[in-house]
Scaffold this motif. Structure first.
Motif, mmCIF file in Angstrom:
data_model
loop_
_atom_site.group_PDB
_atom_site.id
_atom_site.type_symbol
_atom_site.label_atom_id
_atom_site.label_comp_id
_atom_site.label_asym_id
_atom_site.label_seq_id
_atom_site.Cartn_x
_atom_site.Cartn_y
_atom_site.Cartn_z
ATOM 1 N N ASN A 1 0.796 6.802 -14.665
ATOM 2 C CA ASN A 1 1.983 7.652 -14.700
ATOM 3 C C ASN A 1 2.104 8.565 -13.492
ATOM 4 N N ILE A 2 1.303 8.373 -12.437
ATOM 5 C CA ILE A 2 1.520 9.114 -11.200
ATOM 6 C C ILE A 2 2.809 8.603 -10.557
ATOM 7 N N ASN A 3 3.665 9.514 -10.164
ATOM 8 C CA ASN A 3 4.938 9.111 -9.577
ATOM 9 C C ASN A 3 4.761 8.577 -8.157
ATOM 10 N N ALA A 4 5.516 7.533 -7.850
ATOM 11 C CA ALA A 4 5.641 7.106 -6.463
ATOM 12 C C ALA A 4 6.305 8.226 -5.669
ATOM 13 N N THR A 5 5.872 8.416 -4.438
ATOM 14 C CA THR A 5 6.438 9.474 -3.611
ATOM 15 C C THR A 5 7.820 9.060 -3.094
ATOM 16 N N GLU B 1 0.852 -1.198 0.000
ATOM 17 C CA GLU B 1 0.000 0.000 0.000
ATOM 18 C C GLU B 1 0.880 1.237 0.000
ATOM 19 N N GLY B 2 0.924 1.935 -1.143
ATOM 20 C CA GLY B 2 1.672 3.174 -1.237
ATOM 21 C C GLY B 2 0.832 4.363 -0.833
ATOM 22 N N ASP B 3 1.408 5.537 -0.941
ATOM 23 C CA ASP B 3 0.692 6.759 -0.568
ATOM 24 C C ASP B 3 -0.505 7.022 -1.474
ATOM 25 N N LYS B 4 -0.470 6.503 -2.730
ATOM 26 C CA LYS B 4 -1.516 6.819 -3.695
ATOM 27 C C LYS B 4 -2.195 5.580 -4.267
ATOM 28 N N GLY B 5 -2.000 4.442 -3.617
ATOM 29 C CA GLY B 5 -2.620 3.217 -4.106
ATOM 30 C C GLY B 5 -1.664 2.047 -3.995
ATOM 31 N N LYS B 6 -1.899 1.026 -4.810
ATOM 32 C CA LYS B 6 -1.103 -0.197 -4.739
ATOM 33 C C LYS B 6 0.156 -0.088 -5.588
ATOM 34 N N LEU B 7 1.248 -0.577 -5.009
ATOM 35 C CA LEU B 7 2.517 -0.689 -5.718
ATOM 36 C C LEU B 7 2.957 -2.156 -5.681
ATOM 37 N N GLU B 8 3.892 -2.483 -6.547
ATOM 38 C CA GLU B 8 4.399 -3.856 -6.615
ATOM 39 C C GLU B 8 5.921 -3.837 -6.551
ATOM 40 N N MET B 9 6.490 -4.769 -5.817
ATOM 41 C CA MET B 9 7.940 -4.813 -5.641
ATOM 42 C C MET B 9 8.397 -6.254 -5.480
ATOM 43 N N ASN C 1 11.880 11.987 -7.637
ATOM 44 C CA ASN C 1 12.094 11.416 -6.302
ATOM 45 C C ASN C 1 13.164 10.330 -6.313
ATOM 46 N N VAL C 2 13.372 9.700 -7.470
ATOM 47 C CA VAL C 2 14.408 8.668 -7.592
ATOM 48 C C VAL C 2 15.781 9.243 -7.276
ATOM 49 N N ILE D 1 11.422 4.834 -0.357
ATOM 50 C CA ILE D 1 12.114 4.410 0.858
ATOM 51 C C ILE D 1 11.431 3.197 1.469
ATOM 52 N N GLU D 2 10.112 3.263 1.610
ATOM 53 C CA GLU D 2 9.390 2.196 2.308
ATOM 54 C C GLU D 2 9.380 0.892 1.534
ATOM 55 N N GLN D 3 9.388 0.963 0.206
ATOM 56 C CA GLN D 3 9.461 -0.286 -0.554
ATOM 57 C C GLN D 3 10.750 -1.039 -0.237
ATOM 58 N N VAL D 4 11.861 -0.336 -0.233
ATOM 59 C CA VAL D 4 13.131 -1.006 0.041
ATOM 60 C C VAL D 4 13.166 -1.532 1.468
#
Length: 331
Positions: A92-96, A18-26, A135-136, A101-104
């Motif tokens: 195309n919304i950027n991850a914050t 759960e990212g700041d703007k929805g679901k992310l995958e890692m 942000n990268v 940080i939190e994914q890693v």
């Protein structure tokens, strides 16, 4: 960061978070070791590889790969990638910065028993085109000091998108980070796949820059340490060393040959590596011609478990796929 789903596959874990703007995958993955799945004469790995089979992974203390998303889905629409099929409110919304940080850290927390790592490969390559996301750059500068017992090697993989006024600035800053911040031990990988502009226009749906325009942006970039990688996912497309030599000096660039991974989108468009992609055979004649032209060539060969496990580039569980090899859903 909340883990919504944890899928354990033969080589590691696929996480929906759960990212700041929805679901992310890692991804959090182990590695077989380059002695098993890489041919690179310039590194002394010059033996032939009959076939890459799934086998025991290196200890995570020796090699750990964490792959994160830099965007929520992707708008590029490449004809070999499932990520554009991921549904979200706005592609195309950027991850914050916090997302990155939190994914890693979420990947690291999967294995609290691992307190040191000689080689943590951090790939910005699951969902999204990283050069759209400033942000990268901030993340890469800050994260270097966050895990002092981990040797971090960040890698940006990009298809060098059109219509991105930020692209030249991003590449310039990333090369500064690579050369100075990480003393050459960071990577930049350009997804090229073909030296034929008509083929590139088709496979990237017109969303990537032409080779002359890529070369113009890269003209003054001199890498320290690791060379810049030109990646070719082999799929019966043209790989002409003469074209590459016109734009990319072997002094600064290495060629990487990989399989075209078996994503649903690639198969629907009949884009695939001919022959057995788990052996050296499909890549051999390309490797030989590129070496003759003066390039260092690295051939990466995937196992069937890696490809069918959906951990390779172009895949996304959020697109509606699931692993087609043994897997387990972890609570």
């Amino acid at each position: 960061m909340k883990i919504i789903q944890n899928i354990k596959v033969p080589t590691g874990n696929i996480l929906i978070v759960e990212g700041d703007k929805g679901k992310l995958e890692m991804l959090s993955l182990g590695d077989y070791g380059r002695e098993k799945n890489v041919k690179a004469d310039f590194l002394g790995l010059d033996r032939s590889i009959d076939k890459v089979e799934h086998s025991e992974l290196l200890p995570l203390e020796d090699k750990w790969v964490i792959t994160i998303s830099t965007q929520y889905s992707c708008k590029s629409g490449c004809r070999f990638c499932d990520v554009p099929k991921v549904h979200c409110a706005h592609k195309n919304i950027n991850a914050t910065y916090e997302d990155l940080i939190e994914q890693v850290l979420t990947g690291i927390r999967l294995h609290p028993e691992v307190t040191t790592c000689k080689h943590l490969n951090l790939h910005f390559a699951r969902m999204g085109e990283p050069t759209w996301n400033p942000n990268v750059l901030r993340f890469a500068r800050v994260f270097k000091g966050m895990l002092p017992c981990f040797q971090i090697h960040p890698v940006v993989s990009t298809m060098m998108p059109k219509d991105n006024d930020w692209l030249r600035c991003f590449i310039n800053e990333w090369m500064d980070i690579k050369n100075d911040w990480y003393e050459g031990n960071a990577g930049l990988q350009l997804s090229i796949n073909s030296t034929n502009e008509r083929e590139r226009e088709y496979m990237f749906r017109g969303s990537a820059l032409s080779l002359p325009k890529i070369a113009e942006i890269m003209r003054f970039q001199e890498p320290r340490g690791r060379k810049i990688t030109l990646n070719f996912a082999v799929a019966n497309y043209e790989i002409d060393p003469k074209v590459l030599l016109h734009y990319f000096d072997p002094k600064y660039y290495i060629i990487k040959l990989t399989p075209m991974h078996l994503t649903h989108t690639a198969l629907q468009n009949n884009i695939k590596t001919e022959g057995d992609y788990t052996t050296l055979a499909p890549y051999k004649h390309y490797e030989e011609s590129l070496k003759e032209a003066g390039y260092d060539v690295l051939v990466f060969i995937a196992s069937k478990e890696e490809d069918l496990g959906r951990i390779t580039c172009g895949n996304a569980i959020l697109s509606g796929t699931m692993p087609e090899t043994n897997y387990e859903i972890i609570d």
